[in-house]
Design a protein around this motif. Structure first.
Motif, PDB file in Angstrom:
ATOM      1  N   GLU A  73       0.825  -1.216   0.000  1.00 32.73           N
ATOM      2  CA  GLU A  73       0.000   0.000   0.000  1.00 32.73           C
ATOM      3  C   GLU A  73       0.859   1.265   0.000  1.00 32.73           C
ATOM      4  OE1 GLU A  73      -3.012   0.138   3.022  1.00 32.73           O
ATOM      5  OE2 GLU A  73      -3.859   2.001   2.236  1.00 32.73           O
ATOM      6  N   ASN A  74       1.953   1.272   0.707  1.00 31.13           N
ATOM      7  CA  ASN A  74       2.845   2.447   0.780  1.00 31.13           C
ATOM      8  C   ASN A  74       4.334   2.117   0.723  1.00 31.13           C
ATOM      9  OD1 ASN A  74       0.998   4.822   1.279  1.00 31.13           O
ATOM     10  ND2 ASN A  74       0.342   3.493   2.969  1.00 31.13           N
ATOM     11  N   LYS A  93       6.813   2.962  -2.305  1.00 29.57           N
ATOM     12  CA  LYS A  93       6.742   4.318  -2.863  1.00 29.57           C
ATOM     13  C   LYS A  93       8.060   5.051  -2.640  1.00 29.57           C
ATOM     14  CE  LYS A  93       1.715   4.574  -2.320  1.00 29.57           C
ATOM     15  NZ  LYS A  93       0.579   5.084  -1.499  1.00 29.57           N
ATOM     16  N   HIS A 153       4.565  -0.785  -6.715  1.00 26.19           N
ATOM     17  CA  HIS A 153       3.822   0.476  -6.738  1.00 26.19           C
ATOM     18  C   HIS A 153       4.522   1.452  -5.824  1.00 26.19           C
ATOM     19  CE1 HIS A 153       0.277   3.112  -6.746  1.00 26.19           C
ATOM     20  NE2 HIS A 153       0.388   3.185  -5.443  1.00 26.19           N
ATOM     21  N   TRP A 197       6.033   9.608  -9.171  1.00 23.23           N
ATOM     22  CA  TRP A 197       4.725  10.124  -8.745  1.00 23.23           C
ATOM     23  C   TRP A 197       4.936  11.519  -8.152  1.00 23.23           C
ATOM     24  CZ3 TRP A 197       1.723   7.777  -3.957  1.00 23.23           C
ATOM     25  CH2 TRP A 197       0.367   8.166  -4.004  1.00 23.23           C
ATOM     26  N   GLN A 218       3.921  11.548  -2.256  1.00 25.99           N
ATOM     27  CA  GLN A 218       4.759  10.637  -1.479  1.00 25.99           C
ATOM     28  C   GLN A 218       6.188  10.554  -2.022  1.00 25.99           C
ATOM     29  OE1 GLN A 218       1.198   7.702  -0.870  1.00 25.99           O
ATOM     30  NE2 GLN A 218       2.509   7.355   0.900  1.00 25.99           N
ATOM     31  N   ASN A 272       2.645   7.130 -11.919  1.00 24.47           N
ATOM     32  CA  ASN A 272       1.338   7.175 -11.266  1.00 24.47           C
ATOM     33  C   ASN A 272       0.758   8.584 -11.373  1.00 24.47           C
ATOM     34  OD1 ASN A 272      -0.639   5.800  -9.697  1.00 24.47           O
ATOM     35  ND2 ASN A 272       0.180   6.637  -7.793  1.00 24.47           N
ATOM     36  N   GLU A 273      -0.482   8.690 -11.837  1.00 21.88           N
ATOM     37  CA  GLU A 273      -1.278   9.924 -11.696  1.00 21.88           C
ATOM     38  C   GLU A 273      -0.641  11.160 -12.329  1.00 21.88           C
ATOM     39  OE1 GLU A 273      -2.100  10.256  -7.495  1.00 21.88           O
ATOM     40  OE2 GLU A 273      -3.405   8.492  -7.510  1.00 21.88           O
ATOM     41  N   ASN A 315      -0.424   4.047 -14.370  1.00 22.93           N
ATOM     42  CA  ASN A 315      -1.524   3.855 -13.418  1.00 22.93           C
ATOM     43  C   ASN A 315      -2.181   5.198 -13.094  1.00 22.93           C
ATOM     44  OD1 ASN A 315      -2.756   1.856 -11.533  1.00 22.93           O
ATOM     45  ND2 ASN A 315      -1.910   3.174  -9.923  1.00 22.93           N
ATOM     46  N   GLN A 344      -7.159   2.688 -11.452  1.00 17.50           N
ATOM     47  CA  GLN A 344      -7.236   2.546  -9.995  1.00 17.50           C
ATOM     48  C   GLN A 344      -8.627   2.118  -9.540  1.00 17.50           C
ATOM     49  OE1 GLN A 344      -5.682   5.998  -7.947  1.00 17.50           O
ATOM     50  NE2 GLN A 344      -3.699   5.887  -8.999  1.00 17.50           N
ATOM     51  N   HIS A 349     -11.175   3.801  -8.022  1.00 15.65           N
ATOM     52  CA  HIS A 349     -11.708   4.307  -6.751  1.00 15.65           C
ATOM     53  C   HIS A 349     -13.066   4.928  -7.074  1.00 15.65           C
ATOM     54  CE1 HIS A 349      -7.967   3.704  -4.574  1.00 15.65           C
ATOM     55  NE2 HIS A 349      -7.301   4.392  -5.474  1.00 15.65           N
ATOM     56  N   GLU A 381      -6.677  -0.602  -7.814  1.00 13.06           N
ATOM     57  CA  GLU A 381      -6.853  -0.086  -6.438  1.00 13.06           C
ATOM     58  C   GLU A 381      -8.337   0.019  -6.096  1.00 13.06           C
ATOM     59  OE1 GLU A 381      -4.708   3.587  -5.860  1.00 13.06           O
ATOM     60  OE2 GLU A 381      -2.961   2.881  -6.956  1.00 13.06           O
ATOM     61  N   TRP A 441      -8.205  -2.247  -2.761  1.00  9.44           N
ATOM     62  CA  TRP A 441      -7.223  -1.430  -2.044  1.00  9.44           C
ATOM     63  C   TRP A 441      -7.339  -1.616  -0.536  1.00  9.44           C
ATOM     64  CZ3 TRP A 441      -2.941  -0.495  -4.064  1.00  9.44           C
ATOM     65  CH2 TRP A 441      -2.071   0.491  -3.590  1.00  9.44           C
ATOM     66  N   TRP A 480      -7.961   3.292   3.374  1.00 11.91           N
ATOM     67  CA  TRP A 480      -7.677   4.738   3.432  1.00 11.91           C
ATOM     68  C   TRP A 480      -8.981   5.531   3.340  1.00 11.91           C
ATOM     69  CZ3 TRP A 480      -6.682   8.222  -1.226  1.00 11.91           C
ATOM     70  CH2 TRP A 480      -7.372   7.755  -2.364  1.00 11.91           C
TER      71      TRP A 480
HETATM   72  C1  XIL Z   1      -2.838   5.752  -0.430  1.00 15.84           C
HETATM   73  C2  XIL Z   1      -2.700   4.817   0.757  1.00 15.84           C
HETATM   74  O1  XIL Z   1      -3.784   3.925   0.763  1.00 15.84           O
HETATM   75  C3  XIL Z   1      -2.652   5.610   2.043  1.00 15.84           C
HETATM   76  O2  XIL Z   1      -2.323   4.755   3.139  1.00 15.84           O
HETATM   77  C4  XIL Z   1      -1.630   6.734   1.948  1.00 15.84           C
HETATM   78  O3  XIL Z   1      -1.709   7.537   3.106  1.00 15.84           O
HETATM   79  C5  XIL Z   1      -1.858   7.581   0.724  1.00 15.84           C
HETATM   80  O4  XIL Z   1      -1.842   6.755  -0.423  1.00 15.84           O
HETATM   81  N1  XIL Z   1      -3.726   6.393  -5.402  1.00 15.84           N
HETATM   82  C6  XIL Z   1      -2.619   5.591  -5.285  1.00 15.84           C
HETATM   83  C7  XIL Z   1      -2.310   4.961  -3.966  1.00 15.84           C
HETATM   84  O5  XIL Z   1      -1.956   5.315  -6.278  1.00 15.84           O
HETATM   85  O6  XIL Z   1      -0.917   4.829  -3.765  1.00 15.84           O
HETATM   86  C8  XIL Z   1      -2.915   5.740  -2.827  1.00 15.84           C
HETATM   87  O7  XIL Z   1      -2.699   5.002  -1.630  1.00 15.84           O
HETATM   88  C9  XIL Z   1      -4.385   5.965  -3.080  1.00 15.84           C
HETATM   89  C10 XIL Z   1      -4.590   6.772  -4.332  1.00 15.84           C
END
Ligand code: XIL
Length: 297
Positions: free
Chosen positions: A43-44, A47, A80, A84, A87, A126-127, A167, A202, A204, A233, A263, A271
């Motif tokens: 998850e982190n 990074k 992952h 980016w 982070q 990423n993003e 991603n 992702q 979401h 995710e 995720w 999160w």
């Molecule tokens: C999020 C994590 O879930 C959290 O714990 C952290 O504080 C922030 O990042 N897009 C992404 C992920 O690519 O890496 C992110 O994950 C959520 C949004």
């Protein structure tokens, strides 16, 4: 099949979850994760701020903990992420221009060397896009519009065995500007031979009960460019069963949709925990959305 991973494997796909190293001591968590999934994303822990906290000093202890936990259970691992806007370690946030360009290249080389030959795929970038399909302004974008292809070329050389993915979020709706912007970049990379193997959506989802419009068209359109697609995710406000079933079905309907990752394991691990967006409740019980996904696989 009676687990998500085994059900996905029936069609050659995987079903994954994000794992947090800090939860690996929680036996409810590890029991569910070990039983249900056959792909893991840190998850982190992989990074940039986690892996290169000081310039040139790499730390992989938390990432390796997750990698070892997963592979000891026969699961695969997605990396992952390498480049980016968020982070980034503090030292990287304050860089720009050619020194940031070199730092990005060094970061990709350093992290990918450590995991060389071990990971199924890397989210290399990423993003990087705005909602309207233009490039997101960031220190990386400030190094020049070619920073994304430089990242992918560097990554291919660093570990030719890893699938290289772009991603992003909000690229599920085919008629959305950001989806089109990413699509045009992938099309351009494919036509010029810039190495790219996959697009991670992702997924979401927030609000509503239906899928973003033409979600399956988005998946098949990216796939038609010659790349794999994956839902990387997934979480859904209130775990809408219609949306969970629909996103699973959309992936199943597209041969190059190779897998789905949620995720997190339980709502309490998310999160977005206040939205209860996952497949297991805080007590580790299967939710209705779990069944709707399992039935659609
Ligand atoms: C999020 C994590 O879930 C959290 O714990 C952290 O504080 C922030 O990042 N897009 C992404 C992920 O690519 O890496 C992110 O994950 C959520 C949004």
């Amino acid at each position: 099949a009676s687990t998500l991973g085994a059900a996905a494997a029936q069609s050659g796909r995987y079903f994954g979850t994000a794992i947090a190293a800090s939860r690996l001591g929680d036996s409810t968590y590890t029991t569910i994760a070990g039983r249900e999934f056959n792909m893991v994303t840190a998850e982190n822990e992989m990074k940039p701020d986690a892996t290169e906290p000081q310039r040139g000093q790499f730390t992989f202890s938390a990432g390796d903990q997750i990698y070892n936990w997963a592979t000891q259970r026969g699961m695969k691992v997605r990396g992952h992420t390498l480049a980016w806007h968020a982070q980034q370690p503090g030292w990287m946030q304050s860089l720009g221009g050619s020194s940031l360009r070199q730092a990005m290249i060094d970061h990709i080389n350093g992290v990918m060397a450590h995991y060389k030959g071990k990971l199924a795929a890397w989210d290399v970038v990423n993003e990087a896009f705005n909602e309207d399909g233009s490039r997101r302004q960031s220190n990386l974008q400030g190094t020049g519009n070619d920073w994304i292809e430089v990242a992918f070329r560097t990554a291919r050389n660093a570990d030719p065995s890893a699938k290289l993915c772009y991603n992003d979020y909000n690229i599920e709706n085919w008629s959305y500007g950001k989806t089109q912007g990413v699509y045009r970049m992938i099309q351009d990379f494919r036509s010029r031979g810039v190495p790219i193997d996959c697009v991670g959506l992702q997924t979401h989802f927030t609000g509503g009960s239906s899928l973003p419009s033409n979600f399956q068209t988005t998946l098949s359109s990216f796939a038609a460019l010659g790349v794999d697609v994956a839902l990387t995710e997934v979480d859904v406000t209130n775990a809408s069963t219609t949306q969970y079933a629909g996103l699973t079905q959309a992936c199943m309907n597209v041969p190059r949709c190779i897998g789905i990752t949620v995720w997190g394991v339980r709502d309490s691990d998310s999160w977005r925990s206040s939205e209860s967006p996952l497949l297991f409740d805080g007590g580790g019980n299967k939710k209705a959305a779990y069944t709707s996904v399992l039935n659609a696989l």
